[in-house]
Design an enzyme around this catalytic site. Structure first.
Site, PDB file in Angstrom:
ATOM      1  N   GLY A 150      49.076  29.563  48.865  1.00  0.00           N
ATOM      2  CA  GLY A 150      48.282  29.022  49.882  1.00  0.00           C
ATOM      3  C   GLY A 150      48.756  28.760  51.353  1.00  0.00           C
ATOM      4  N   ARG A 157      60.298  30.569  40.760  1.00  0.00           N
ATOM      5  CA  ARG A 157      60.401  29.377  42.054  1.00  0.00           C
ATOM      6  C   ARG A 157      61.827  28.605  41.799  1.00  0.00           C
ATOM      7  NH1 ARG A 157      54.287  27.500  42.242  1.00  0.00           N
ATOM      8  NH2 ARG A 157      53.326  28.805  43.948  1.00  0.00           N
ATOM      9  N   LYS A 173      38.305  34.355  44.024  1.00  0.00           N
ATOM     10  CA  LYS A 173      37.078  33.916  44.645  1.00  0.00           C
ATOM     11  C   LYS A 173      37.097  34.286  46.374  1.00  0.00           C
ATOM     12  CE  LYS A 173      35.986  29.531  43.997  1.00  0.00           C
ATOM     13  NZ  LYS A 173      36.802  28.270  43.936  1.00  0.00           N
ATOM     14  N   GLY A 183      50.341  33.070  43.934  1.00  0.00           N
ATOM     15  CA  GLY A 183      51.030  32.873  42.630  1.00  0.00           C
ATOM     16  C   GLY A 183      50.849  33.895  41.598  1.00  0.00           C
TER      17      GLY A 183
HETATM   18  P1  ADP Z   1      46.516  34.499  43.858  1.00  0.00           P
HETATM   19  O1  ADP Z   1      47.120  33.543  43.048  1.00  0.00           O
HETATM   20  O2  ADP Z   1      47.614  35.679  43.847  1.00  0.00           O
HETATM   21  O3  ADP Z   1      46.248  34.138  45.500  1.00  0.00           O
HETATM   22  P2  ADP Z   1      43.807  34.392  43.064  1.00  0.00           P
HETATM   23  O4  ADP Z   1      44.326  32.805  42.371  1.00  0.00           O
HETATM   24  O5  ADP Z   1      42.993  34.315  44.178  1.00  0.00           O
HETATM   25  O6  ADP Z   1      45.292  35.119  43.135  1.00  0.00           O
HETATM   26  O7  ADP Z   1      43.328  35.116  41.658  1.00  0.00           O
HETATM   27  C1  ADP Z   1      43.940  35.368  40.455  1.00  0.00           C
HETATM   28  C2  ADP Z   1      43.138  35.567  39.534  1.00  0.00           C
HETATM   29  O8  ADP Z   1      41.701  36.439  39.806  1.00  0.00           O
HETATM   30  C3  ADP Z   1      43.428  36.012  38.263  1.00  0.00           C
HETATM   31  O9  ADP Z   1      43.681  35.171  37.382  1.00  0.00           O
HETATM   32  C4  ADP Z   1      42.675  37.336  37.925  1.00  0.00           C
HETATM   33  O10 ADP Z   1      42.338  37.346  36.461  1.00  0.00           O
HETATM   34  C5  ADP Z   1      41.340  36.980  38.613  1.00  0.00           C
HETATM   35  N1  ADP Z   1      40.492  38.022  38.933  1.00  0.00           N
HETATM   36  C6  ADP Z   1      40.974  39.100  39.485  1.00  0.00           C
HETATM   37  N2  ADP Z   1      39.770  39.964  39.352  1.00  0.00           N
HETATM   38  C7  ADP Z   1      38.878  39.421  38.642  1.00  0.00           C
HETATM   39  C8  ADP Z   1      37.764  39.830  38.239  1.00  0.00           C
HETATM   40  N3  ADP Z   1      36.859  41.007  38.590  1.00  0.00           N
HETATM   41  N4  ADP Z   1      36.628  38.834  37.605  1.00  0.00           N
HETATM   42  C9  ADP Z   1      37.434  37.863  37.331  1.00  0.00           C
HETATM   43  N5  ADP Z   1      38.582  37.436  37.715  1.00  0.00           N
HETATM   44  C10 ADP Z   1      39.256  38.235  38.342  1.00  0.00           C
HETATM   45 MG    MG Z   2      45.719  31.781  42.139  1.00  0.00          MG
END
Ligand code: ADP
Ligand code: MG
Length: 404
Positions: free
Chosen positions: A380, A35, A200, A356
């Site tokens: 976000g 960043r 989620k 992120g």
């Molecule tokens: P981003 O920041 O790219 O939007 P998120 O914050 O939604 O992504 O999600 C990232 C997290 O999701 C990572 O820390 C990863 O470990 C977790 N994750 C991905 N797949 C799984 C899974 N099957 N079970 C638990 N956690 C998971």
């Molecule tokens: Mg995230």
């Protein structure tokens, strides 16, 4: 929307730049300076124009009061290294130190204010409290540049209110981000695929809702996929599951079917006994996850299926890792999707990585930024843009144009 060129001659002018410098810090060590690097083009553009640049940003979530654990001092040091010149760092945000630091700036020099969130007014829901803080920030400068894309979805003092108080413009980072997101939302080259993963499903419901109207293919992995598998009637063992979203997900599946949006779910998953790198793990069919195991990655067949589904796409947006990539045994799915995107980029088509953790994942896996058309700095914010929501830090500039 106004850009820096619209601010006119900036020589000798004090320009307050809101950047997104919210980097991961371990003690005093910055573990990923992505960043900070992304903030450089706007800052150097301004210094080359002879402006006195006052950078402001937040770090972490301090509770509206100074907290040394969230000091931006290490960021000032790193910013200085990257710029190749000293960056003066104020010890407060709008107090004596800030005023003295700004007064000491020469033309073309850069200073960093202390963490904006050391002041309750920055994120206050109370408009007058936020406005009062924005007034104090405005008193430090002659013009304002909004360059923190990661925060443009927030109606905060340094993002929104300040732009109503000073001659203001978007920085080049925000400009680039908006341009790319516009390409995704208005008439994207087709087939247009979206890959969603991450922890989620509830974080991403709004965007799924909107994408069902624009994307041709929706590929789903990560922790959120188990709510989809369960909605289809499969057992998911101890995997992440959001029971309360099952109804919504069923509705999405029905809508996709009706509207001809292809939903691609994994056919196999890597199932582990625990959320840990050294847990016993095996590849199982997606409809046969053992009751005592959790899915922590999409399996190898799914990796190939996802790659095949992306191969002929002319636009791909990806948000959310396919598995718990931080642990090596569960990184292969994310790796396979990243490789598929790289091939799409190489073919001359648009690939965008948002989020992120997704950005961190591709870097951790050894990919470079130029292997994708664009890596968004704001997870976000990019999701909210794709949801079609109003982003206060962008619409404040549209309002200004109407007022002109
Ligand atoms: P981003 O920041 O790219 O939007 P998120 O914050 O939604 O992504 O999600 C990232 C997290 O999701 C990572 O820390 C990863 O470990 C977790 N994750 C991905 N797949 C799984 C899974 N099957 N079970 C638990 N956690 C998971
Ligand atoms: Mg995230």
């Amino acid at each position: 929307m106004k850009t820096i060129a619209d601010l006119g001659d900036l020589r000798g002018k004090r320009v307050l730049v809101r950047s997104d410098l919210n980097v991961p810090v371990d003690g005093e060590t910055i573990t990923d300076d992505g960043r900070i690097r992304a903030s450089l083009p706007t800052i150097t553009g301004l210094t080359e124009a002879g402006a006195r640049v006052i950078v402001c940003a937040h770090l972490g979530r301090p509770k509206g009061a100074p907290d040394p654990r969230f000091s931006l001092a290490p960021v000032a040091t790193r910013l200085g290294e990257l710029l190749g010149e000293d960056v003066a760092c104020a010890t407060d945000t709008v107090g004596e130190s800030a005023h003295a630091t700004v007064a000491g700036l020469g033309d073309g020099q850069v200073a960093l204010l202390e963490n904006l969130r050391f002041n309750a007014g920055e994120t206050s829901k109370d408009e007058s409290e936020r406005g009062a803080f924005a007034d104090e920030l405005a008193a430090l400068a002659d013009a304002y540049v909004s360059d923190g894309f990661g925060v443009v979805h927030r109606a905060q003092a340094s993002v929104y209110d300040i732009a109503t108080r000073l001659p203001s413009a978007m920085g080049s980072l925000v400009e680039t981000e908006v341009e790319v997101l516009r390409r995704l939302t208005s008439d994207p080259a087709r087939p247009y695929a979206v890959v969603l993963g991450g922890a989620k499903v509830s974080d991403k419901l709004g965007v799924i809702d909107n994408l069902l109207g624009t994307a041709d293919r929706l590929l789903i992995g990560g922790g959120m996929v188990f709510t989809f598998l369960k909605a289809q009637g499969h057992e998911v063992g101890t995997s992440l599951l959001e029971e309360d979203q099952l109804g919504t997900v069923r509705e999405y599946l029905a809508r996709a079917e009706r509207d001809g949006v292809e939903i691609v779910l994994p056919t196999d998953v890597v199932a582990a006994t625990q959320f840990s790198a050294d847990a016993d793990h095996e590849v199982v069919a997606a409809d046969a996850i053992p009751a005592d195991r959790m899915g922590l990655d999409i399996g190898p067949d799914s990796g190939r299926l996802f790659a095949d589904t992306l191969a002929d796409c002319r636009t791909v947006f990806w948000n959310g890792p396919m598995g718990a990539f931080e642990m090596a045994p569960y990184a292969a799915g994310t790796q396979a999707v990243a490789e598929a995107l790289v091939r799409v980029t190489t073919g001359g088509h648009l690939t965008v990585v948002g989020g992120g953790d997704s950005a961190a994942a591709v870097r951790q896996l050894g990919f470079t930024d130029d292997q994708f058309s664009h890596i968004s700095t704001g997870g976000g914010a990019s999701l909210e843009y794709l949801e079609g929501k109003d982003l206060p830090g962008l619409s404040v500039f549209e309002q200004q144009n109407e007022d002109d």
